[in-house]
Motif scaffolding. Structure first.
Motif, mmCIF file in Angstrom:
data_model
loop_
_atom_site.group_PDB
_atom_site.id
_atom_site.type_symbol
_atom_site.label_atom_id
_atom_site.label_comp_id
_atom_site.label_asym_id
_atom_site.label_seq_id
_atom_site.Cartn_x
_atom_site.Cartn_y
_atom_site.Cartn_z
ATOM 1 N N TYR A 35 0.861 -1.186 0.000
ATOM 2 C CA TYR A 35 0.000 0.000 0.000
ATOM 3 C C TYR A 35 0.898 1.238 0.000
ATOM 4 N N SER A 36 0.595 2.156 -0.924
ATOM 5 C CA SER A 36 1.534 3.200 -1.323
ATOM 6 C C SER A 36 0.977 4.598 -1.106
ATOM 7 N N TYR A 37 1.832 5.592 -1.407
ATOM 8 C CA TYR A 37 1.417 6.994 -1.451
ATOM 9 C C TYR A 37 1.204 7.461 -2.891
ATOM 10 N N GLY A 38 1.287 6.558 -3.842
ATOM 11 C CA GLY A 38 1.045 6.889 -5.238
ATOM 12 C C GLY A 38 1.385 5.703 -6.107
ATOM 13 N N GLU A 39 0.642 5.524 -7.189
ATOM 14 C CA GLU A 39 0.812 4.373 -8.063
ATOM 15 C C GLU A 39 1.214 4.854 -9.452
ATOM 16 N N ILE A 40 2.130 4.139 -10.086
ATOM 17 C CA ILE A 40 2.656 4.528 -11.393
ATOM 18 C C ILE A 40 2.247 3.478 -12.410
ATOM 19 N N SER A 41 1.574 3.927 -13.478
ATOM 20 C CA SER A 41 1.119 3.003 -14.514
ATOM 21 C C SER A 41 0.633 3.801 -15.712
ATOM 22 N N PRO A 42 0.707 3.238 -16.921
ATOM 23 C CA PRO A 42 0.038 3.878 -18.045
ATOM 24 C C PRO A 42 -1.457 4.043 -17.764
ATOM 25 N N HIS A 43 -2.021 5.147 -18.213
ATOM 26 C CA HIS A 43 -3.444 5.425 -18.035
ATOM 27 C C HIS A 43 -4.255 4.404 -18.828
ATOM 28 N N ALA A 44 -5.312 3.880 -18.227
ATOM 29 C CA ALA A 44 -6.105 2.823 -18.862
ATOM 30 C C ALA A 44 -6.738 3.287 -20.171
ATOM 31 N N LYS A 45 -7.058 4.577 -20.294
ATOM 32 C CA LYS A 45 -7.707 5.074 -21.512
ATOM 33 C C LYS A 45 -6.722 5.712 -22.489
ATOM 34 N N SER A 46 -5.875 6.599 -21.996
ATOM 35 C CA SER A 46 -4.976 7.324 -22.895
ATOM 36 C C SER A 46 -3.719 6.533 -23.235
ATOM 37 N N GLY A 47 -3.333 5.588 -22.364
ATOM 38 C CA GLY A 47 -2.109 4.837 -22.571
ATOM 39 C C GLY A 47 -0.855 5.584 -22.147
ATOM 40 N N ILE A 48 -1.002 6.836 -21.718
ATOM 41 C CA ILE A 48 0.138 7.646 -21.289
ATOM 42 C C ILE A 48 0.464 7.319 -19.834
ATOM 43 N N CYS A 49 1.754 7.117 -19.540
ATOM 44 C CA CYS A 49 2.130 6.772 -18.170
ATOM 45 C C CYS A 49 1.861 7.958 -17.244
ATOM 46 N N GLU A 50 1.257 7.671 -16.080
ATOM 47 C CA GLU A 50 0.850 8.711 -15.146
ATOM 48 C C GLU A 50 1.189 8.306 -13.718
ATOM 49 N N LEU A 51 1.239 9.314 -12.851
ATOM 50 C CA LEU A 51 1.220 9.091 -11.414
ATOM 51 C C LEU A 51 -0.248 9.096 -10.994
ATOM 52 N N HIS A 52 -0.722 7.991 -10.436
ATOM 53 C CA HIS A 52 -2.110 7.867 -9.987
ATOM 54 C C HIS A 52 -2.160 7.879 -8.460
ATOM 55 N N ASN A 53 -3.314 8.182 -7.943
ATOM 56 C CA ASN A 53 -3.599 8.007 -6.517
ATOM 57 C C ASN A 53 -4.911 7.261 -6.371
ATOM 58 N N GLN A 54 -5.037 6.554 -5.254
ATOM 59 C CA GLN A 54 -6.283 5.879 -4.900
ATOM 60 C C GLN A 54 -6.681 4.810 -5.917
ATOM 61 N N THR A 55 -5.709 4.231 -6.599
ATOM 62 C CA THR A 55 -5.987 3.146 -7.534
ATOM 63 C C THR A 55 -5.366 1.845 -7.031
ATOM 64 N N MET A 56 -5.786 0.762 -7.639
ATOM 65 C CA MET A 56 -5.042 -0.491 -7.583
ATOM 66 C C MET A 56 -4.303 -0.612 -8.906
ATOM 67 N N THR A 57 -2.996 -0.773 -8.857
ATOM 68 C CA THR A 57 -2.187 -0.942 -10.056
ATOM 69 C C THR A 57 -1.547 -2.321 -10.018
ATOM 70 N N VAL A 58 -1.641 -3.049 -11.105
ATOM 71 C CA VAL A 58 -1.106 -4.403 -11.195
ATOM 72 C C VAL A 58 -0.084 -4.468 -12.314
ATOM 73 N N THR A 59 1.097 -4.985 -12.018
ATOM 74 C CA THR A 59 2.125 -5.245 -13.027
ATOM 75 C C THR A 59 2.407 -6.741 -13.041
ATOM 76 N N SER A 60 2.248 -7.383 -14.194
ATOM 77 C CA SER A 60 2.462 -8.814 -14.303
ATOM 78 C C SER A 60 3.642 -9.089 -15.225
ATOM 79 N N PHE A 61 4.447 -10.085 -14.844
ATOM 80 C CA PHE A 61 5.634 -10.461 -15.588
ATOM 81 C C PHE A 61 5.569 -11.927 -15.991
ATOM 82 N N ALA A 62 6.050 -12.210 -17.186
ATOM 83 C CA ALA A 62 6.230 -13.589 -17.649
ATOM 84 C C ALA A 62 7.391 -13.566 -18.634
ATOM 85 N N GLU A 63 7.973 -14.725 -18.873
ATOM 86 C CA GLU A 63 9.073 -14.839 -19.804
ATOM 87 C C GLU A 63 8.740 -15.947 -20.796
ATOM 88 N N VAL A 64 8.739 -15.610 -22.073
ATOM 89 C CA VAL A 64 8.405 -16.583 -23.091
ATOM 90 C C VAL A 64 9.421 -17.715 -23.056
#
Length: 383
Positions: free
Chosen positions: A352-381
């Motif tokens: 639980y953070s003071y700010g979340e970093i992720s591309p915007h769901a609509k614009s695709g531009i990376c933003e600093l968000h607040n009050q969101t849940m942000t998920v980053t998933s990793f896999a290797e082919v």
């Protein structure tokens, strides 16, 4: 790729042991400020994983799959088959240095094979928007950037970040993932509801808000909170974030949460920019909508991963401390909702953070968000 989770608590120490620790390339770890401040947990991890990059921060609570804890330090040790890593850290003197700090980290990470960046930053001495924009200016807008600002519960006293060093204040750390094998999916969503009238930001400077509709911002905010909750600022403001957007760009809407208040100047400092001339509106949440927001973020990350079902997957969940304070004992509703979408076979770690970093769901531009849940998933082919 293979990831394995370990935890630390005061009674049992680190548990369990990791298979092939000498092959671990990256360790993420999260804990409370009190648990990390002495540096011992980092040095223990360094002894266990001598060849790994070790990246972690203080939090407002740790996420261990669907559980949320203030007691344990949670960590994940990750092996890669074909992915290169690079870790870069910078000290930040204050919010005004945020762009330059982000740009410097981005320049060092920039590479033709850069596939993504995960960033952890001090949560109090930074303008998260400028930090993100500076980094994106160096790596380009097509490289996914995710991460979060370190937390300190609801205390807002000091936050700590460590990148191949013991956790310390005023540090920003980015790790870059390189090569064609790595797959990175990301998603971010809120679930808060707008209420009250729309107001114009009539005076602001970066992430400091002075006036709404020509009235001191703190005066207006305290009227909404009432006299008792106003005494608890800035912590009590976490339950009532604001959404700001450019009226001419509907997809620009982002949520902002308060980091500090200045009662003499009647101003409020937010984790990211509150641009002058934009529209602002208060928000409030309910349990069901917040849990659905977490599920939505997980669905976005899963859809963007572009990996086969049998590829090993690992996810980092970064949620806002305001969501945890509002949900209270129901906070596991959002971690369970995200876990349902990601699948039980996916190892999930976060904070639980003071700010979340992720591309915007609509614009695709990376933003600093607040009050969101942000998920980053990793896999290797093929990993």
């Amino acid at each position: 790729m293979h990831s394995q989770q370990i935890t630390w608590n005061l009674h049992a120490g680190w548990n369990p042991a990791i298979e092939q620790p000498e092959k671990v390339a990256l360790v993420f770890y999260f804990g409370t400020r009190d648990a990390l401040a002495c540096g011992t947990r980092y040095h223990e991890l360094r002894k266990m994983f001598p060849k790994a990059h070790i990246l972690g921060c203080s939090t407002g609570g740790q996420i261990n799959n669907s559980d949320v804890s203030d007691e344990d330090v949670v960590a994940a040790a990750i092996r890669f088959d074909s992915t290169r890593l690079r870790l870069v850290s910078r000290q930040i003197s204050g919010a005004s240095a945020s762009w330059d700090c982000g740009e410097a980290i981005g320049r060092e990470l920039s590479d033709d094979e850069l596939a993504g960046v995960f960033l952890l930053s001090d949560g109090l001495n930074v303008n998260g928007s400028d930090l993100v924009n500076g980094l994106v200016s160096a790596i380009g807008s097509t490289v996914p950037l995710t991460g979060g600002l370190a937390g300190d519960g609801a205390d807002f006293n000091e936050t700590l970040v460590g990148g191949d060093c013991a956790p310390q204040p005023r540090l920003v750390v980015g790790v870059g993932f390189y090569g064609k094998a790595i797959r990175i999916g990301h998603g971010s969503a809120g679930g808060w509801d707008l209420f009250g009238p729309r107001r114009q930001v009539t005076r602001s400077a970066g992430n400091i808000l002075f006036e709404l509709d020509g009235e001191p911002a703190l005066d207006l905010y305290e009227r909404y909170l009432g006299p008792e909750d106003s005494k608890g600022l800035p912590g009590s403001a976490l339950l009532f974030p604001i959404q700001v957007h450019d009226a001419e760009q509907p997809d620009s809407a982002v949520v902002r949460t308060v980091l500090a208040v200045d009662r003499d100047r009647r101003s409020m400092t937010f984790a990211g920019d509150v641009p002058q001339g934009w529209t602002a509106q208060l928000m409030r949440g309910n349990f069901d909508r917040l849990a659905e927001g977490a599920a939505d973020a997980a669905r976005q990350a899963r859809a963007g991963l572009r990996s086969a079902k049998d590829d090993h997957q690992f996810s980092i969940l970064v949620s806002c401390i305001g969501r945890r304070l509002l949900m209270g004992q129901h906070v596991s509703d959002e971690t369970e909702a995200a876990g349902f979408e990601l699948g039980d076979e996916t190892l999930r770690l976060g904070f639980y953070s003071y700010g979340e970093i992720s591309p915007h769901a609509k614009s695709g531009i990376c933003e600093l968000h607040n009050q969101t849940m942000t998920v980053t998933s990793f896999a290797e082919v093929g990993g």
